[in-house]
Design an enzyme around this catalytic site. Sequence first.
Site, PDB file in Angstrom:
ATOM      1  N   LYS A   9      -4.615  90.280  63.196  1.00 24.11           N
ATOM      2  CA  LYS A   9      -4.631  89.069  64.027  1.00 24.11           C
ATOM      3  C   LYS A   9      -3.667  89.268  65.181  1.00 24.11           C
ATOM      4  O   LYS A   9      -2.603  89.863  64.993  1.00 24.11           O
ATOM      5  CB  LYS A   9      -4.185  87.883  63.163  1.00 24.11           C
ATOM      6  N   ASP A 136      -1.026  81.153  58.726  1.00 20.87           N
ATOM      7  CA  ASP A 136      -2.034  81.927  59.462  1.00 20.87           C
ATOM      8  C   ASP A 136      -3.274  82.239  58.620  1.00 20.87           C
ATOM      9  O   ASP A 136      -4.236  82.813  59.132  1.00 20.87           O
ATOM     10  CB  ASP A 136      -1.439  83.266  59.931  1.00 20.87           C
TER      11      ASP A 136
HETATM   12  O1  C5P Z   1       3.393  79.734  56.582  1.00 12.67           O
HETATM   13  P1  C5P Z   1       4.118  81.008  56.339  1.00 12.67           P
HETATM   14  O2  C5P Z   1       4.643  81.107  54.929  1.00 12.67           O
HETATM   15  O3  C5P Z   1       3.346  82.230  56.736  1.00 12.67           O
HETATM   16  O4  C5P Z   1       5.376  80.972  57.294  1.00 12.67           O
HETATM   17  C1  C5P Z   1       6.498  81.809  57.114  1.00 12.67           C
HETATM   18  C2  C5P Z   1       7.707  81.141  57.695  1.00 12.67           C
HETATM   19  O5  C5P Z   1       7.591  81.058  59.117  1.00 12.67           O
HETATM   20  C3  C5P Z   1       7.887  79.704  57.251  1.00 12.67           C
HETATM   21  O6  C5P Z   1       8.640  79.647  56.072  1.00 12.67           O
HETATM   22  C4  C5P Z   1       8.648  79.085  58.409  1.00 12.67           C
HETATM   23  O7  C5P Z   1      10.007  79.388  58.307  1.00 12.67           O
HETATM   24  C5  C5P Z   1       8.104  79.835  59.599  1.00 12.67           C
HETATM   25  N1  C5P Z   1       7.032  79.095  60.306  1.00 12.67           N
HETATM   26  C6  C5P Z   1       7.393  78.010  61.089  1.00 12.67           C
HETATM   27  N2  C5P Z   1       6.431  77.319  61.779  1.00 12.67           N
HETATM   28  C7  C5P Z   1       5.130  77.706  61.736  1.00 12.67           C
HETATM   29  C8  C5P Z   1       4.751  78.803  60.927  1.00 12.67           C
HETATM   30  C9  C5P Z   1       5.730  79.484  60.227  1.00 12.67           C
HETATM   31  O8  C5P Z   1       8.573  77.641  61.159  1.00 12.67           O
HETATM   32  N3  C5P Z   1       4.224  77.027  62.447  1.00 12.67           N
END
Ligand code: C5P
Length: 276
Positions: A9, A136
């Site tokens: 991606k 994502d």
């Molecule tokens: O959603 P995911 O677990 O992949 O995201 C990893 C980390 O990235 C989250 O714990 C958060 O700290 C940060 N994040 C964020 N805002 C987003 C996506 C991710 O702060 N829109």
Amino acid sequence: MITELAPAKINLALHVRARRPDGYHEIETLFAFCRDGDAVTVAKAPRDRFTIVGPFADALAGEDDNLVTRTIAAFKATYGIRGSQEVTLDKHLPIASGIGGGSADAAATLRAFATMYGKPLDNHVLQMCAASIGSDVPACLLGRTAYGTGRGDRLNPVDGVTGMPVLLVNPGVAVSTAAVFRAWDGIDRGPLGSGDPLQAALVGRNDLQAAALAIAPSIRDVLELLAAQPCVTLARMSGSGATCFALFENAVARSAAHAQIAAIRPDWWQMESTLA
Ligand code: C5P
């Protein structure tokens, strides 16, 4: 046996608008997908088995808790599946590198399991399951160019960049997404455009770039080298980094850039691909 591709991606643009009370950030992004990446193979088996092969297998070895094993558990819990499976992850994308490797693997696992157990792919139960695994993962499940809002999980598909030659370059540093979001300066620099995706990307930004550069300064070298290549339409960091991409006017220019960068920085990871 079912094999599903887990394409890389990229974020053609990524605008961070606000911190949310739940610890995530409100973003506006433009997701695009390469035609190349990892692959996940699933087969029914007498007992559960998970194997990682491929060039980046070692980077994940020994970790029992990864996005694929979590996805398998989430899928089985969601649909009440009791059987066992043998799952193989063919790992070609670098870990923690802003190109959604883990999210793409999770989405490919969901697609493979849904196909194997006769569950519809365009169904909100599967989409909810995807969103519970990572921000994502819904975009990777969709697997096509789309505007993403919310934490990146609310999607609007768009056409217009398919077939563009792309080169991905990573300087060999893993960067934590959470750390980069934490280092964002909190300044809302304005919305991402809508409509034609290439136009929106060209006038857009990656608001995580400064934060990622502070953590991994070698990203600047990658961006400078990519931007200096002939026939580059757009060079930018993807996601929270450190992988950067360049879109090219034609595939010959992309391959020439790949060769040029390999000659200067043979230690950097590169992948030539085409936007899906
Ligand atoms: O959603 P995911 O677990 O992949 O995201 C990893 C980390 O990235 C989250 O714990 C958060 O700290 C940060 N994040 C964020 N805002 C987003 C996506 C991710 O702060 N829109």
